[in-house]
Design an enzyme around this catalytic site. Structure first.
Site, PDB file in Angstrom:
ATOM      1  CG  LEU A 153      -8.310   8.724   3.489  1.00 49.05           C
ATOM      2  CD1 LEU A 153      -9.208   8.505   4.570  1.00 49.05           C
ATOM      3  CD2 LEU A 153      -7.740  10.027   3.461  1.00 49.05           C
ATOM      4  CG  ASP A 154      -2.626   6.227   0.448  1.00 49.19           C
ATOM      5  OD1 ASP A 154      -2.923   6.972  -1.239  1.00 49.19           O
ATOM      6  OD2 ASP A 154      -1.952   7.125   0.312  1.00 49.19           O
ATOM      7  NE  ARG A 155      -4.093  -2.232   0.866  1.00 49.92           N
ATOM      8  CZ  ARG A 155      -2.700  -2.910   2.163  1.00 49.92           C
ATOM      9  NH1 ARG A 155      -3.334  -3.186   3.045  1.00 49.92           N
ATOM     10  NH2 ARG A 155      -1.740  -3.173   1.661  1.00 49.92           N
ATOM     11  CB  THR A 157      -3.940   6.906   4.424  1.00 53.46           C
ATOM     12  OG1 THR A 157      -3.278   7.577   4.021  1.00 53.46           O
ATOM     13  CG2 THR A 157      -4.236   8.507   6.038  1.00 53.46           C
ATOM     14  CG  HIS A 252       1.426   7.384  -1.994  1.00 47.59           C
ATOM     15  ND1 HIS A 252       2.258   5.594  -2.703  1.00 47.59           N
ATOM     16  CD2 HIS A 252      -0.528   7.084  -2.632  1.00 47.59           C
ATOM     17  CE1 HIS A 252       1.446   5.481  -3.067  1.00 47.59           C
ATOM     18  NE2 HIS A 252       0.068   5.562  -2.219  1.00 47.59           N
TER      19      HIS A 252
END
Length: 505
Positions: A153-155, A157, A252
């Site tokens: 997961l993105d930082r 998110t 993304h």
């Protein structure tokens, strides 16, 4: 199966919704990456990282904190295939949210975890983050020495992650992700009134700037597909809460597809920022016709100072107590050669295709905004010039292992010349060395009398003000995964509720 509790973290501080760490010296090692081969170490460091000035990176290298194959590297040292690069840094990890990582499930029998990751915490150590990464938090706070991250997961998110605790299960689940066998469901809050009917976006995606992590819709990108359904619309904030189903797993993906549809995530600092994309916010994509034009970086106006040059082309004035001065255009013999970051030609170095003028402008504006909001220290990097060399404290030294026994990356101990009889003495293990580092106390901040800037007295880093907790995450949450192990989900995020009040101050 058992639920987990959240223990207190040693030497961390929690206040005003933030969790902060004491700065510490940290030794790190990595093997030379293919994109680094044949390039000078200063060029590599300055294009891979942006949070300090070009001048500082040269100064740090000349202080001897970086070695290549056990020998001190200088700014013009060229990196070759097989090189082992070791570096000692004084880590100032950015604050993260004080919201704890939650163990949703620990399945002892099948040997995996299900966690709810808060926004602001990266999954892996990267950039300025190490102990404030999910992997390190699970190791240090929960006692899981080895976990396998099969999806990221993105930082920014938040949400659900499934983490195998053995390699066989990791291999099996990775195959499910790669083959599209896992049903992934996310919740997002986007700008505007999203259409009531189901929307499907199948635009291909491409990463065009590795340093900024920027992705765009591009005809030569990787195939991507996301299905969106509106849950409700909030007229008070002019935002919509969506159920999102990414059918592929591109970087993304949800963020860029929503931007393309004209409904970017409402608080996305990248894809919903008018200062970067203009009033249209990237709706319908951007131009992709290649262009060769580049421009040198310039500091934000309010940070511009004669004492804070980004350019490396500096020479000392006659007065050794005065700041370094920019060399004149006529003094070409005295000028150092320009590196890509000084000319702007580092933009596009990591792109798989030539960039359009619009893409270059977007990346430039994104970098400038990041410099202003986060990495403004590189425009205030002046105090270190009157100081001595960097001197990491209390870091044990150990000999470089043989070439055939070197590990690829990870924490390490830098090499220095040692007397032969010292090699007979017991050496600290890597764990013992890192434990000693963690016990070090933080130095008190110092003040630059010329500018009033607070800076670290050990590494001369201008100290950043704390961020606001509400700026540490975006309205994107991994809600539910359905796998061969079962269906797992978290609670709905607070911001997804109908009638939720959004403080945009």
């Amino acid at each position: 199966m058992s639920d987990g509790a959240v223990p207190d973290e040693p030497r961390s501080q929690k206040d005003a919704g933030l969790k902060k760490l004491t700065p510490y010296w940290y030794p790190y090692t990595t093997m030379a990456k293919e994109r680094w081969l044949g390039r000078e170490i200063l060029e590599i460091v300055s294009t891979e990282f942006r949070d300090r000035s070009m001048e500082y990176y040269r100064y740090a290298l000349e202080s001897g904190v970086t070695t290549i194959n056990g020998k001190v590297a200088k700014p013009d040292t060229v990196v070759r295939n097989g090189d082992r690069i070791e570096n000692v840094v004084h880590r100032h990890e950015p604050p993260v949210t004080s919201t704890p990582v939650k163990i949703v499930l620990h399945d002892n029998e099948r040997d995996f975890l299900v966690v709810d990751k808060p926004g602001s915490i990266p999954v892996h150590a990267s950039g300025r983050y190490y102990r404030h990464s999910l992997v390190e938090i699970l190791r240090n706070e929960f006692g899981f020495p080895k976990i396998y991250t099969i999806n990221r997961l993105d930082r920014l998110t938040s949400g659900l992650m499934i983490l195998p605790l053995n390699s066989d299960l990791a291999r099996s689940l990775s195959g499910e992700f790669v083959n599209g066998l896992i049903r992934k469901e996310y919740i997002a809050r986007c700008k505007g009134e999203f259409p009531a009917e189901e929307m499907i976006c199948e635009e291909p995606l491409m990463t065009v700037d590795r340093q900024m992590g920027l992705n765009i819709v591009h005809p030569e990108g990787k195939a991507a597909k996301t299905i969106f359904n509106r849950l409700h619309y909030d007229s008070a904030t002019n935002t919509s809460v969506l159920h999102c189903r990414p059918m592929t797993g591109r970087s993304h993906q949800i963020r860029v597809h929503l931007q393309y549809l004209g409904h970017p995530i409402a608080n996305d600092p990248v894809y919903s920022e008018e200062r970067i994309w203009g009033a249209n916010l990237g709706k319908g994509g951007i131009d992709v016709i290649p262009c060769e034009h580049r421009a040198a970086p310039a500091p934000p106006v309010h940070l511009l100072s004669d004492n804070s040059p980004e350019a490396l082309n500096l020479k000392p004035s006659g007065d050794t107590d005065s700041p370094l001065l920019l060399t004149s255009e006529e003094g070409c013999d005295a000028r150092a050669k320009l590196l890509p970051r000084e000319t702007g030609h580092d933009i596009g170095m990591g792109s798989p295709v030539p960039l359009s003028s619009e893409a270059v402008e977007i990346i430039t504006r994104l970098r400038n905004m990041k410099d202003e909001d986060e990495d403004w220290s590189r425009w205030r990097d002046v105090v270190f010039r009157a100081k001595g060399s960097l001197a990491p404290k209390d870091i044990p030294r150990a000999p470089l292992p043989p070439q055939n026994k070197r590990k690829k990356g990870g924490p390490s101990l830098p090499q220095t010349s040692l007397p032969e009889d010292m090699f007979l003495a017991p050496q600290l293990t890597q764990g013992e060395a890192l434990a000693r580092l963690s016990q070090m106390e933080a130095p008190s901040p110092a003040v630059d009398t010329a500018t009033g800037t607070l800076y670290c007295s050990e590494c001369y880093l201008p100290l950043h003000p704390d961020p606001k907790p509400e700026k540490l995450y975006i309205f994107l949450h991994a809600l539910r995964y359905t796998t061969s192990l079962g269906c797992f989900e978290t609670d709905m995020p607070e911001w997804a509720a109908e009638g939720w009040k959004w403080d945009q101050a």
